[in-house]
Motif scaffolding. Structure first.
Motif, PDB file in Angstrom:
ATOM      1  N   ILE A  19       0.825  -1.209   0.000  1.00  0.00           N
ATOM      2  CA  ILE A  19       0.000   0.000   0.000  1.00  0.00           C
ATOM      3  C   ILE A  19       0.862   1.264   0.000  1.00  0.00           C
ATOM      4  CG2 ILE A  19      -1.663   1.335   1.376  1.00  0.00           C
ATOM      5  CD1 ILE A  19      -2.780  -1.427   2.323  1.00  0.00           C
ATOM      6  N   ALA A  20       1.972   1.223   0.732  1.00  0.00           N
ATOM      7  CA  ALA A  20       2.814   2.415   0.887  1.00  0.00           C
ATOM      8  C   ALA A  20       3.722   2.671  -0.308  1.00  0.00           C
ATOM      9  CB  ALA A  20       3.658   2.291   2.158  1.00  0.00           C
ATOM     10  N   ASN A  21       4.075   1.615  -1.033  1.00  0.00           N
ATOM     11  CA  ASN A  21       5.037   1.749  -2.129  1.00  0.00           C
ATOM     12  C   ASN A  21       4.428   1.269  -3.440  1.00  0.00           C
ATOM     13  OD1 ASN A  21       7.198   1.725  -3.899  1.00  0.00           O
ATOM     14  ND2 ASN A  21       8.635   0.857  -2.415  1.00  0.00           N
ATOM     15  N   PRO A  22       4.001   2.193  -4.301  1.00  0.00           N
ATOM     16  CA  PRO A  22       3.343   1.797  -5.553  1.00  0.00           C
ATOM     17  C   PRO A  22       4.243   1.062  -6.536  1.00  0.00           C
ATOM     18  CG  PRO A  22       3.760   4.159  -5.516  1.00  0.00           C
ATOM     19  CD  PRO A  22       4.083   3.654  -4.152  1.00  0.00           C
ATOM     20  N   ASP A  23       5.550   1.133  -6.332  1.00  0.00           N
ATOM     21  CA  ASP A  23       6.485   0.466  -7.240  1.00  0.00           C
ATOM     22  C   ASP A  23       6.880  -0.926  -6.761  1.00  0.00           C
ATOM     23  OD1 ASP A  23       6.636   2.685  -8.991  1.00  0.00           O
ATOM     24  OD2 ASP A  23       8.039   3.667  -7.623  1.00  0.00           O
TER      25      ASP A  23
ATOM     26  N   GLY B 224       6.205  -9.958  -5.088  1.00  0.00           N
ATOM     27  CA  GLY B 224       7.326 -10.833  -4.763  1.00  0.00           C
ATOM     28  C   GLY B 224       8.319 -10.196  -3.810  1.00  0.00           C
ATOM     29  N   THR B 225       8.570  -8.904  -4.001  1.00  0.00           N
ATOM     30  CA  THR B 225       9.502  -8.190  -3.126  1.00  0.00           C
ATOM     31  C   THR B 225       8.947  -8.073  -1.717  1.00  0.00           C
ATOM     32  OG1 THR B 225      10.319  -6.903  -5.009  1.00  0.00           O
ATOM     33  CG2 THR B 225      10.783  -6.033  -2.813  1.00  0.00           C
ATOM     34  N   ALA B 226       7.673  -7.733  -1.606  1.00  0.00           N
ATOM     35  CA  ALA B 226       7.037  -7.603  -0.292  1.00  0.00           C
ATOM     36  C   ALA B 226       7.011  -8.944   0.428  1.00  0.00           C
ATOM     37  CB  ALA B 226       5.621  -7.056  -0.450  1.00  0.00           C
ATOM     38  N   ILE B 227       6.749 -10.008  -0.314  1.00  0.00           N
ATOM     39  CA  ILE B 227       6.703 -11.356   0.269  1.00  0.00           C
ATOM     40  C   ILE B 227       8.063 -11.769   0.799  1.00  0.00           C
ATOM     41  CG2 ILE B 227       6.449 -13.797  -0.348  1.00  0.00           C
ATOM     42  CD1 ILE B 227       4.112 -12.864  -2.211  1.00  0.00           C
ATOM     43  N   GLU B 228       9.096 -11.550   0.011  1.00  0.00           N
ATOM     44  CA  GLU B 228      10.457 -11.927   0.422  1.00  0.00           C
ATOM     45  C   GLU B 228      10.956 -11.057   1.574  1.00  0.00           C
ATOM     46  OE1 GLU B 228      13.032 -11.876  -2.934  1.00  0.00           O
ATOM     47  OE2 GLU B 228      11.915 -13.410  -4.031  1.00  0.00           O
TER      48      GLU B 228
ATOM     49  N   ALA C 283      -1.848  -6.498  -7.335  1.00  0.00           N
ATOM     50  CA  ALA C 283      -2.402  -6.404  -8.687  1.00  0.00           C
ATOM     51  C   ALA C 283      -3.558  -5.400  -8.740  1.00  0.00           C
ATOM     52  CB  ALA C 283      -2.866  -7.782  -9.146  1.00  0.00           C
ATOM     53  N   LYS C 284      -4.415  -5.423  -7.742  1.00  0.00           N
ATOM     54  CA  LYS C 284      -5.536  -4.474  -7.693  1.00  0.00           C
ATOM     55  C   LYS C 284      -5.020  -3.039  -7.540  1.00  0.00           C
ATOM     56  CE  LYS C 284      -9.117  -7.590  -5.922  1.00  0.00           C
ATOM     57  NZ  LYS C 284      -9.968  -7.947  -4.768  1.00  0.00           N
ATOM     58  N   ARG C 285      -3.995  -2.881  -6.744  1.00  0.00           N
ATOM     59  CA  ARG C 285      -3.388  -1.542  -6.587  1.00  0.00           C
ATOM     60  C   ARG C 285      -2.885  -1.029  -7.937  1.00  0.00           C
ATOM     61  NH1 ARG C 285       2.459  -1.979  -4.580  1.00  0.00           N
ATOM     62  NH2 ARG C 285       2.484  -2.803  -6.710  1.00  0.00           N
ATOM     63  N   ASP C 286      -2.200  -1.901  -8.692  1.00  0.00           N
ATOM     64  CA  ASP C 286      -1.663  -1.505  -9.991  1.00  0.00           C
ATOM     65  C   ASP C 286      -2.767  -1.165 -10.981  1.00  0.00           C
ATOM     66  OD1 ASP C 286       0.851  -1.890  -8.970  1.00  0.00           O
ATOM     67  OD2 ASP C 286       1.180  -3.834  -9.926  1.00  0.00           O
ATOM     68  N   ILE C 287      -3.851  -1.915 -10.924  1.00  0.00           N
ATOM     69  CA  ILE C 287      -4.991  -1.645 -11.815  1.00  0.00           C
ATOM     70  C   ILE C 287      -5.590  -0.282 -11.508  1.00  0.00           C
ATOM     71  CG2 ILE C 287      -7.380  -2.342 -12.262  1.00  0.00           C
ATOM     72  CD1 ILE C 287      -6.306  -5.272 -12.067  1.00  0.00           C
TER      73      ILE C 287
END
Length: 204
Positions: A117-121, A125-129, A147-151
């Motif tokens: 939520i805080a980082n749109p980029d 996978g990065t958040a999970i790791e 994915a919903k955020r990106d949409i």
């Protein structure tokens, strides 16, 4: 019931009152009610003091039930994750001595959601790791959220799905529906804007 209610009132009204005082003051003799009052007081302390670790709140309010202790530890870890955008779950878990596996998974999931939520980029996978999210259910939730955020940021659904590694078919369907809803809302807003411009033009 009245004794328990009065003790809870005292706990909520007085941030310095420990559970034992409230129990004795209101003559609470029911063991179940005593457990609830102790838990309430410890939770109050955790919420009111961002620097207090669960051990202090637990000892201060004489919380002896393991289930209550686990809840207080989880609450403190979640508090830390929400308050500090740079804190990873491992730090929050160790700081607050969270040993319950289910609680650990919830804290990891919360941190990953926070990052998405805080980082749109940031991709899923990065958040999970970064947050050590290992259970499949949580991973799927984070991928769908990303994915919903990106949409919502005008990315087409297929790209958002591929970018965030969404493999769950049910999540695929929800994301596609979300994309359709976002597009419909956007079209509706554009239509209203166009109508407003036309009406302003006629008004001139």
């Amino acid at each position: 019931m009245i004794k328990e209610l009065a003790a809870k009132r005292d706990i909520e009204a007085n941030p310095d009152m420990v559970a034992r005082t409230a129990i004795e003051r209101n003559d609470v003799d029911d063991p179940v009610a005593q457990v609830m009052i102790k838990e309430l007081a410890a939770k109050r302390d955790i919420k009111a003091n961002p620097d207090m670790v669960p051990r202090t709140a637990i000892e201060r309010n004489d919380v002896t039930k393991r289930f209550s202790q686990d809840m207080i530890k989880e609450l403190a870890a979640k508090r830390d994750i929400k308050a500090n955008p740079d804190m990873v779950p491992r730090t929050a878990i160790e700081r607050n001595d969270v040993t319950n596996r289910f609680s650990q998974d919830m804290i990891k999931r919360l941190a990953a959601k926070r990052d998405i939520i805080a980082n749109p980029d940031m991709v899923a996978g990065t958040a999970i790791e970064r947050n050590g999210v290992t259970d499949r259910f949580s991973q799927d939730m984070i991928k769908e959220l990303a994915a919903k955020r990106d949409i919502e940021a005008n990315m087409v659904a297929r790209t958002a799905i591929e970018r965030n590694g969404v493999t769950d078919q049910f999540a695929h369907s929800r994301i596609m529906r979300h994309a359709a809803a976002v597009e419909a809302s956007s079209n509706s807003i554009r239509g209203l804007d166009e109508r407003f411009r036309q009406e302003r033009g006629r008004g001139r």
